[in-house]
Design a protein around this motif. Structure first.
Motif, mmCIF file in Angstrom:
data_model
loop_
_atom_site.group_PDB
_atom_site.id
_atom_site.type_symbol
_atom_site.label_atom_id
_atom_site.label_comp_id
_atom_site.label_asym_id
_atom_site.label_seq_id
_atom_site.Cartn_x
_atom_site.Cartn_y
_atom_site.Cartn_z
ATOM 1 N N THR A 87 60.225 10.527 -28.090
ATOM 2 C CA THR A 87 59.034 10.845 -27.304
ATOM 3 C C THR A 87 58.056 11.686 -28.117
ATOM 4 O OG1 THR A 87 60.025 12.855 -26.365
ATOM 5 C CG2 THR A 87 60.319 10.798 -25.129
ATOM 6 N N ILE A 88 56.783 11.591 -27.720
ATOM 7 C CA ILE A 88 55.721 12.401 -28.304
ATOM 8 C C ILE A 88 54.851 12.929 -27.175
ATOM 9 C CG2 ILE A 88 53.717 12.478 -29.836
ATOM 10 C CD1 ILE A 88 54.862 10.055 -31.311
ATOM 11 N N ASN A 89 54.693 14.253 -27.118
ATOM 12 C CA ASN A 89 53.758 14.858 -26.176
ATOM 13 C C ASN A 89 52.435 15.032 -26.914
ATOM 14 O OD1 ASN A 89 52.173 16.627 -24.626
ATOM 15 N ND2 ASN A 89 53.966 17.633 -23.755
ATOM 16 N N TYR A 90 51.480 14.117 -26.676
ATOM 17 C CA TYR A 90 50.263 14.179 -27.474
ATOM 18 C C TYR A 90 49.281 15.244 -26.993
ATOM 19 C CZ TYR A 90 49.186 10.262 -24.190
ATOM 20 O OH TYR A 90 49.050 9.448 -23.098
ATOM 21 N N SER A 91 49.672 16.025 -25.985
ATOM 22 C CA SER A 91 48.878 17.198 -25.616
ATOM 23 C C SER A 91 49.235 18.401 -26.475
ATOM 24 C CB SER A 91 49.086 17.539 -24.137
ATOM 25 O OG SER A 91 48.539 16.548 -23.312
ATOM 26 N N THR A 92 50.455 18.418 -26.989
ATOM 27 C CA THR A 92 50.920 19.578 -27.751
ATOM 28 C C THR A 92 51.342 19.240 -29.181
ATOM 29 O OG1 THR A 92 53.182 19.272 -26.915
ATOM 30 C CG2 THR A 92 51.724 20.708 -25.641
ATOM 31 N N GLU A 93 51.487 17.952 -29.493
ATOM 32 C CA GLU A 93 51.934 17.541 -30.818
ATOM 33 C C GLU A 93 50.861 16.682 -31.497
ATOM 34 O OE1 GLU A 93 56.565 16.852 -30.833
ATOM 35 O OE2 GLU A 93 55.700 15.854 -29.080
ATOM 36 N N ASN A 94 50.871 16.702 -32.816
ATOM 37 C CA ASN A 94 49.965 15.857 -33.591
ATOM 38 C C ASN A 94 50.515 14.432 -33.593
ATOM 39 O OD1 ASN A 94 49.062 14.424 -36.139
ATOM 40 N ND2 ASN A 94 47.786 16.266 -36.273
ATOM 41 N N LEU A 95 49.791 13.531 -32.957
ATOM 42 C CA LEU A 95 50.299 12.173 -32.754
ATOM 43 C C LEU A 95 50.585 11.477 -34.079
ATOM 44 C CD1 LEU A 95 50.989 9.826 -30.849
ATOM 45 C CD2 LEU A 95 48.555 9.240 -30.812
ATOM 46 N N LYS A 96 49.633 11.521 -34.984
ATOM 47 C CA LYS A 96 49.806 10.836 -36.267
ATOM 48 C C LYS A 96 50.995 11.392 -37.037
ATOM 49 C CE LYS A 96 47.654 10.372 -40.798
ATOM 50 N NZ LYS A 96 46.548 10.825 -41.666
ATOM 51 N N GLU A 97 51.096 12.712 -37.114
ATOM 52 C CA GLU A 97 52.184 13.329 -37.887
ATOM 53 C C GLU A 97 53.537 13.096 -37.231
ATOM 54 O OE1 GLU A 97 51.928 14.572 -40.898
ATOM 55 O OE2 GLU A 97 49.815 13.985 -40.805
ATOM 56 N N ARG A 98 53.562 13.103 -35.911
ATOM 57 C CA ARG A 98 54.825 12.875 -35.195
ATOM 58 C C ARG A 98 55.301 11.435 -35.393
ATOM 59 N NH1 ARG A 98 59.552 14.591 -33.608
ATOM 60 N NH2 ARG A 98 60.071 14.256 -31.407
ATOM 61 N N ILE A 99 54.367 10.475 -35.381
ATOM 62 C CA ILE A 99 54.742 9.084 -35.660
ATOM 63 C C ILE A 99 55.352 8.983 -37.057
ATOM 64 C CG2 ILE A 99 53.847 6.758 -36.070
ATOM 65 C CD1 ILE A 99 51.688 7.364 -33.958
ATOM 66 N N LYS A 100 54.703 9.626 -38.000
ATOM 67 C CA LYS A 100 55.181 9.598 -39.386
ATOM 68 C C LYS A 100 56.589 10.153 -39.488
ATOM 69 C CE LYS A 100 53.821 11.094 -44.044
ATOM 70 N NZ LYS A 100 52.793 11.831 -44.831
ATOM 71 N N ALA A 101 56.832 11.270 -38.787
ATOM 72 C CA ALA A 101 58.154 11.900 -38.839
ATOM 73 C C ALA A 101 59.225 11.026 -38.197
ATOM 74 C CB ALA A 101 58.101 13.270 -38.154
ATOM 75 N N LEU A 102 58.882 10.381 -37.091
ATOM 76 C CA LEU A 102 59.872 9.586 -36.352
ATOM 77 C C LEU A 102 60.166 8.243 -37.010
ATOM 78 C CD1 LEU A 102 58.738 10.252 -32.666
ATOM 79 C CD2 LEU A 102 60.777 11.144 -33.804
ATOM 80 N N THR A 103 59.315 7.831 -37.943
ATOM 81 C CA THR A 103 59.506 6.523 -38.592
ATOM 82 C C THR A 103 59.764 6.647 -40.090
ATOM 83 O OG1 THR A 103 57.122 6.249 -38.959
ATOM 84 C CG2 THR A 103 58.035 5.373 -36.887
ATOM 85 N N ALA A 104 60.108 7.857 -40.532
ATOM 86 C CA ALA A 104 60.361 8.108 -41.955
ATOM 87 C C ALA A 104 59.180 7.660 -42.820
ATOM 88 C CB ALA A 104 61.645 7.409 -42.406
ATOM 89 N N GLY A 105 57.979 7.826 -42.279
ATOM 90 C CA GLY A 105 56.773 7.492 -43.015
ATOM 91 C C GLY A 105 56.389 6.027 -42.997
ATOM 92 N N ASN A 106 57.192 5.186 -42.341
ATOM 93 C CA ASN A 106 56.923 3.735 -42.351
ATOM 94 C C ASN A 106 55.892 3.299 -41.311
ATOM 95 O OD1 ASN A 106 58.832 3.113 -44.420
ATOM 96 N ND2 ASN A 106 60.477 3.393 -42.911
#
Length: 329
Positions: free
Chosen positions: A188-207
């Motif tokens: 999950t990503i809370n885009y009110s409190t987390e950086n959406l782009k960076e969180r996607i990157k972290a959850l997908t190992a940069g892919n």
């Protein structure tokens, strides 16, 4: 019969509940006694004159409903009086009775209740078409769902899991994300409190993610697109955030990705044979419990204004349904 009528464009408070004559079906039409009608974001637009369809006044909002066939018009052979059906008609469902074209009807198995059926035709039909046809989502791929706790968002989580995808659900509160986890979201990503782009990157190992399902538009669209994988597919489903994003097209070049429009209503008219295949698959999923629409609240027809305001204020998780009959089987 009673109907909630829009006599002039404006907010939900402009709607009026009135007694009107029962509709009589013409050639190819069917009159339906409505038992349940789901309340959707397009309903909030059509009453304000902001939707792509602008019916003549007075009209009732409500595009997705279920009920019992009351009367059939000349030439109708696919349903009979007394059949349990669901339908999508763009407007008309906020009423005790409504007319539909015979080809718009879906006959319901006995084990699917009216409230559940009223949330499935458009909401799950849109998502099924988006992920299977437009997005070509494959087993093992990663799907990012924006607005994941809404009606189509929950549908995307469920259908994405059925197709074998890894699901990342993004929403605005931790409470909404908890519901997404209950429905099968892997991350999950809370885009009110987390950086959406960076969180996607972290959850997908940069892919990055393979498919993005976006029913909200607005400020998060570009950040999500920046988190897209090579040859990814960005599905444009709607603009519940209220604004249409302006996308830097160089991102599609750099990522070799596609931005794909999803217009389910037009698909059902242009490709009716394939739509029927999808409808039968969807009914099978419902009947066997593989999908289970989340209904967060129910209201009587007289409180349709309250239901619409809940959606406008973005308080809704899953779906809200208007119940027009105490007996929902």
């Amino acid at each position: 019969m009673k109907a909630m009528l829009c006599k002039e464009f404006g907010p939900p408070e402009k709607l009026v509940l009135e007694e009107v004559a029962s509709p009589r079906p013409g050639k190819g039409q069917v009159a339906i006694s409505v038992k349940a009608c789901s309340v959707s974001f397009p309903d909030t637009l059509i009453i304000q004159g902001k939707y792509q369809f602008k019916p003549a006044f007075p009209f009732s909002p409500g595009s997705e409903f279920a009920g019992i066939v009351k009367e059939i018009g000349e030439g109708v052979t696919n349903v009979r009086v007394g059949d349990r059906v669901a339908a999508f008609t763009i407007w008309g469902g906020f009423a005790e009775e409504v007319l539909a074209q015979a080809e718009q009807l879906v006959r319901l198995p006995q084990n699917i209740d009216f409230a559940t059926a009223s949330t499935a035709v458009m909401t799950y039909g849109t998502t099924q078409y988006a992920l299977k046809d437009r997005g070509q989502l494959k087993s093992g791929e990663t799907l990012l769902v924006l607005g994941a706790a809404g009606g189509v968002g929950i549908a995307a989580i469920e259908i994405g899991k059925l197709l074998g995808a890894r699901i990342i659900a993004a929403a605005s509160t931790d409470e909404k994300l908890a519901l997404c986890k209950q429905y099968g979201a892997d991350e999950t990503i809370n885009y009110s409190t987390e950086n959406l782009k960076e969180r996607i990157k972290a959850l997908t190992a940069g892919n990055g993610v393979d498919v993005i399902y976006d029913p909200i538009g607005g400020e998060y669209a570009e950040a999500a697109l920046r988190g897209m994988a090579w040859k990814g597919r960005y599905l444009v489903v709607g603009f519940a955030a209220g604004s249409i994003p302006r996308i830097p097209l160089n991102l599609t070049l750099l990522k070799g990705c596609s931005i794909i429009g999803v217009f389910w209503g037009d698909f059902t008219q242009r490709e009716p044979e394939l739509n029927q295949v999808y409808v039968q698959e969807l009914l099978g999923w419902l009947a066997t419990g593989k999908i289970r629409p989340y209904i967060s609240a129910t209201y009587p027809l007289a409180r349709a204004t309250d239901a619409l305001n809940e959606i406008i204020q973005r308080k809704v998780k899953g779906k809200i349904v208007l119940l027009l009959d105490d007996k929902q089987n």
